[in-house]
Design a protein around this motif. Structure first.
Motif, PDB file in Angstrom:
ATOM      1  N   TYR A  60      -4.264   9.603  -6.060  1.00  0.00           N
ATOM      2  CA  TYR A  60      -2.815   9.789  -5.981  1.00  0.00           C
ATOM      3  C   TYR A  60      -2.441  10.526  -4.691  1.00  0.00           C
ATOM      4  CZ  TYR A  60       1.899  11.304  -6.959  1.00  0.00           C
ATOM      5  OH  TYR A  60       3.248  11.534  -6.865  1.00  0.00           O
ATOM      6  N   ILE A  61      -3.151  11.616  -4.392  1.00  0.00           N
ATOM      7  CA  ILE A  61      -2.864  12.373  -3.169  1.00  0.00           C
ATOM      8  C   ILE A  61      -3.072  11.486  -1.934  1.00  0.00           C
ATOM      9  CG2 ILE A  61      -3.688  14.254  -1.703  1.00  0.00           C
ATOM     10  CD1 ILE A  61      -4.150  15.883  -4.248  1.00  0.00           C
ATOM     11  N   ALA A  62      -4.158  10.724  -1.924  1.00  0.00           N
ATOM     12  CA  ALA A  62      -4.420   9.840  -0.781  1.00  0.00           C
ATOM     13  C   ALA A  62      -3.303   8.818  -0.618  1.00  0.00           C
ATOM     14  CB  ALA A  62      -5.764   9.147  -0.964  1.00  0.00           C
ATOM     15  N   SER A  63      -2.825   8.252  -1.723  1.00  0.00           N
ATOM     16  CA  SER A  63      -1.764   7.246  -1.626  1.00  0.00           C
ATOM     17  C   SER A  63      -0.440   7.863  -1.181  1.00  0.00           C
ATOM     18  CB  SER A  63      -1.602   6.510  -2.955  1.00  0.00           C
ATOM     19  OG  SER A  63      -1.149   7.379  -3.964  1.00  0.00           O
ATOM     20  N   VAL A  64      -0.149   9.087  -1.615  1.00  0.00           N
ATOM     21  CA  VAL A  64       1.080   9.755  -1.166  1.00  0.00           C
ATOM     22  C   VAL A  64       0.995  10.059   0.332  1.00  0.00           C
ATOM     23  CG1 VAL A  64       2.421  11.894  -1.341  1.00  0.00           C
ATOM     24  CG2 VAL A  64       1.729  10.700  -3.404  1.00  0.00           C
ATOM     25  N   LEU A  65      -0.153  10.524   0.786  1.00  0.00           N
ATOM     26  CA  LEU A  65      -0.308  10.830   2.208  1.00  0.00           C
ATOM     27  C   LEU A  65      -0.225   9.572   3.070  1.00  0.00           C
ATOM     28  CD1 LEU A  65      -3.056  13.590   2.130  1.00  0.00           C
ATOM     29  CD2 LEU A  65      -0.588  13.854   2.353  1.00  0.00           C
ATOM     30  N   LEU A  66      -0.789   8.472   2.579  1.00  0.00           N
ATOM     31  CA  LEU A  66      -0.697   7.211   3.322  1.00  0.00           C
ATOM     32  C   LEU A  66       0.735   6.686   3.371  1.00  0.00           C
ATOM     33  CD1 LEU A  66      -3.907   5.343   2.138  1.00  0.00           C
ATOM     34  CD2 LEU A  66      -3.426   6.263   4.420  1.00  0.00           C
ATOM     35  N   ALA A  67       1.517   7.018   2.350  1.00  0.00           N
ATOM     36  CA  ALA A  67       2.908   6.578   2.319  1.00  0.00           C
ATOM     37  C   ALA A  67       3.801   7.463   3.182  1.00  0.00           C
ATOM     38  CB  ALA A  67       3.417   6.556   0.890  1.00  0.00           C
ATOM     39  N   GLY A  68       3.259   8.556   3.695  1.00  0.00           N
ATOM     40  CA  GLY A  68       4.031   9.410   4.591  1.00  0.00           C
ATOM     41  C   GLY A  68       4.478  10.720   3.990  1.00  0.00           C
ATOM     42  N   GLY A  69       3.763  11.227   2.998  1.00  0.00           N
ATOM     43  CA  GLY A  69       4.167  12.452   2.327  1.00  0.00           C
ATOM     44  C   GLY A  69       3.694  13.729   2.972  1.00  0.00           C
ATOM     45  N   LEU A  70       3.375  13.702   4.245  1.00  0.00           N
ATOM     46  CA  LEU A  70       2.885  14.912   4.911  1.00  0.00           C
ATOM     47  C   LEU A  70       3.947  15.570   5.771  1.00  0.00           C
ATOM     48  CD1 LEU A  70       0.272  16.422   4.882  1.00  0.00           C
ATOM     49  CD2 LEU A  70      -0.504  15.136   6.830  1.00  0.00           C
ATOM     50  N   MET A  96       0.819  -1.200   0.000  1.00  0.00           N
ATOM     51  CA  MET A  96       0.000   0.000   0.000  1.00  0.00           C
ATOM     52  C   MET A  96       0.862   1.262   0.000  1.00  0.00           C
ATOM     53  SD  MET A  96      -3.091   0.665  -0.171  1.00  0.00           S
ATOM     54  CE  MET A  96      -4.335   1.844   0.121  1.00  0.00           C
ATOM     55  N   LYS A  97       2.072   1.163   0.577  1.00  0.00           N
ATOM     56  CA  LYS A  97       2.947   2.326   0.622  1.00  0.00           C
ATOM     57  C   LYS A  97       3.505   2.685  -0.748  1.00  0.00           C
ATOM     58  CE  LYS A  97       4.732   2.869   5.178  1.00  0.00           C
ATOM     59  NZ  LYS A  97       5.244   4.159   5.362  1.00  0.00           N
ATOM     60  N   ASN A  98       3.432   1.780  -1.708  1.00  0.00           N
ATOM     61  CA  ASN A  98       3.966   2.038  -3.038  1.00  0.00           C
ATOM     62  C   ASN A  98       2.892   2.291  -4.085  1.00  0.00           C
ATOM     63  OD1 ASN A  98       6.631   1.728  -2.180  1.00  0.00           O
ATOM     64  ND2 ASN A  98       6.476  -0.497  -2.363  1.00  0.00           N
ATOM     65  N   LEU A  99       1.649   2.415  -3.676  1.00  0.00           N
ATOM     66  CA  LEU A  99       0.571   2.647  -4.636  1.00  0.00           C
ATOM     67  C   LEU A  99       0.777   3.934  -5.421  1.00  0.00           C
ATOM     68  CD1 LEU A  99      -2.161   1.775  -5.789  1.00  0.00           C
ATOM     69  CD2 LEU A  99      -3.247   3.021  -3.913  1.00  0.00           C
ATOM     70  N   TRP A 100       1.318   4.952  -4.789  1.00  0.00           N
ATOM     71  CA  TRP A 100       1.533   6.221  -5.481  1.00  0.00           C
ATOM     72  C   TRP A 100       2.512   6.060  -6.633  1.00  0.00           C
ATOM     73  CZ3 TRP A 100       6.190   8.978  -5.584  1.00  0.00           C
ATOM     74  CH2 TRP A 100       7.205   8.477  -4.765  1.00  0.00           C
ATOM     75  N   LEU A 101       3.455   5.120  -6.515  1.00  0.00           N
ATOM     76  CA  LEU A 101       4.404   4.872  -7.599  1.00  0.00           C
ATOM     77  C   LEU A 101       3.722   4.231  -8.806  1.00  0.00           C
ATOM     78  CD1 LEU A 101       7.316   3.555  -5.402  1.00  0.00           C
ATOM     79  CD2 LEU A 101       7.308   5.692  -6.697  1.00  0.00           C
ATOM     80  N   LEU A 102       2.656   3.490  -8.572  1.00  0.00           N
ATOM     81  CA  LEU A 102       1.888   2.914  -9.670  1.00  0.00           C
ATOM     82  C   LEU A 102       0.944   3.937 -10.300  1.00  0.00           C
ATOM     83  CD1 LEU A 102       0.981  -0.514  -8.031  1.00  0.00           C
ATOM     84  CD2 LEU A 102       2.743  -0.063  -9.754  1.00  0.00           C
ATOM     85  N   LEU A 103       0.456   4.866  -9.502  1.00  0.00           N
ATOM     86  CA  LEU A 103      -0.457   5.885 -10.029  1.00  0.00           C
ATOM     87  C   LEU A 103       0.266   6.994 -10.788  1.00  0.00           C
ATOM     88  CD1 LEU A 103      -2.925   6.261  -7.022  1.00  0.00           C
ATOM     89  CD2 LEU A 103      -3.351   5.147  -9.204  1.00  0.00           C
ATOM     90  N   LEU A 104       1.508   7.259 -10.445  1.00  0.00           N
ATOM     91  CA  LEU A 104       2.247   8.349 -11.076  1.00  0.00           C
ATOM     92  C   LEU A 104       2.319   8.235 -12.599  1.00  0.00           C
ATOM     93  CD1 LEU A 104       3.791  10.967 -10.498  1.00  0.00           C
ATOM     94  CD2 LEU A 104       5.863   9.598 -10.319  1.00  0.00           C
TER      95      LEU A 104
END
Length: 136
Positions: free
Chosen positions: A38-48, A1-9
């Motif tokens: 994408y924003i939700a996945s980045v925030l879940l991965a720790g992008g805040l 789940m922490k890498n979902l943003w890499l798939l959405l990019l």
């Protein structure tokens, strides 16, 4: 789940794929449908977490948003429009800009947090490049 943003990019590099839709305030494109997940996945991965790298950029972007918000709200006063359409149109475009700016800043925060994330980002950018070249 922490890498979902890499798939959405890489999905941001795809063409419209017939998902464009005309609205009274402009056109909704493919990327407009992908930006929230994408924003939700980045925030879940720790992008805040703010970093030293992002502080000046974040300040400048939010200052620009504040200035644009005030300027947009005063359009009717400055130009004497009879309808509020220009104000609504401007606020919709500002909201879209703020959403994409937040996504970019959150991505930058996440990438600058560890070298491991930066390495994975390079693979995601390579996939984005291949998607955009393959489709074009």
């Amino acid at each position: 789940m922490k890498n979902l943003w890499l798939l959405l990019l890489p999905l941001f590099c795809l063409p419209d794929l017939l998902f464009s839709r005309q609205t009274p305030l402009g056109v909704l494109k493919w990327t407009d449908y992908v930006i929230l997940p994408y924003i939700a996945s980045v925030l879940l991965a720790g992008g805040l977490r703010p970093t030293v790298v992002t502080r000046p950029l974040t300040f400048a972007i939010w200052l620009f948003c504040l200035w644009t918000f005030v300027s947009t709200l005063t359009i009717s006063l400055r130009f004497g429009y009879a309808s509020d359409y220009p104000v609504r149109f401007g606020l919709a475009k500002l909201a879209k800009f703020a959403l994409y700016a937040f996504a970019g800043i959150s991505t930058l925060r996440l990438v600058s947090s560890s070298p491991e994330v930066e390495t994975r980002l390079r693979w995601s950018l390579l996939a984005a490049l291949l998607v955009s070249v393959r489709v074009a």
